[in-house]
Scaffold this motif. Sequence first.
Motif: not given
Length: 372
Positions: A133-141
């Motif tokens: 989930q945080f990998y996906l959030l990192h892309v958004l960041f």
Amino acid sequence: MIREIFWLRSIACLCVVLIHSASIMINKMYIETDASLEKGIWTSLLLLLMFATPLFVFISEFLIAYSRSVKSPKTFLWKRMKYILFPFIAMAVFYALLSSVTGKHALSEFGQHLWENLILGKFHGYFILIIFQFYLLHVLFQRYGQKWSWKWVLAASLLINAAYLGYFSFVRTFDDPYSEYQVWWLPFLGWIFYFSSGYYCGRYFDQVKGFLISYRRWIWAGTAFLACAMLFLHHSGVITIMSSKRIDVLLYAIGMIFSLFAVAVQIKSVPRLLVTISQYSFSIYLLHIFFLMCVSKAFSLLFPALHQPVLLLAALFVGGVCLSWGGAYLLRKLPLSEYLIGKLGKDLPKEENPAVNKKAPQGREFATGEQV
């Protein structure tokens, strides 16, 4: 290569094994209603180790943010699917099969166990579902968060994380066994402060490093205070759950992360043993529950009437670490092993570590700007 990360990752790995070793020991040596001082000491130790999983979340995002390597989201995600998600699936199948074989109904429950492991994360591999989930959030960041103020992001993530944990700790009750994992345990909101802290520490590591050195005594003192407060809340009955998802663990875990970092930045070398544990940390994480079960069973057969918590804990911890490392070492000789137990972590360059390279100048400063 960031030398300090080898310290943090190896400590996190050892603490995870120690948490599960202590949990097994307490369950075997003490009944649930036992309120003795001895059990209270062991549960205090267990609670103080609850920073380990948050530390893994922090390290994971720290390294990605530090390297700034997400140029292609597709490549970024595919690489992590191959070497992290595929091993998760392999271990979900393995532990589902193990639960079925050791259960009352044998293989007839395999499908149920597999569903729970893969979708609900109802085994220790749940951490990987959180990380993705945080990998996906990192892309958004990377795409939208470059201009955001780090102060506002950290403040907002802390408030969201605290409110989320507080609600499920004091208000929400669960009516079915799946709600705990679907709503409370797995969603990234319960871990988002560790993610945002890792992100900004990775992006501004040089400044963070100077801060840690300058204010290390305040950080250590503050963490000690938070630890005492957490133990008080637990033993006074205010918060009794034994989990890293306690609301009081939130600030304590961040304090421990910065405290360990503050120690690591001042140490000029990393012992070869810790480098090896760091390299094998993911494999040890995946395999250690199986070997802890084996050691526990063997201890019960060999010493059925022995009540020695320290001896059992030592056997579980040492056996869990050594057997997991040994098992991973042997499995790596098989083809496609990286899809079963993950890739071997990077080694620390010998020229940057006097503990590994005895000929390296002992007074030399270590480079920290290499790509991770």
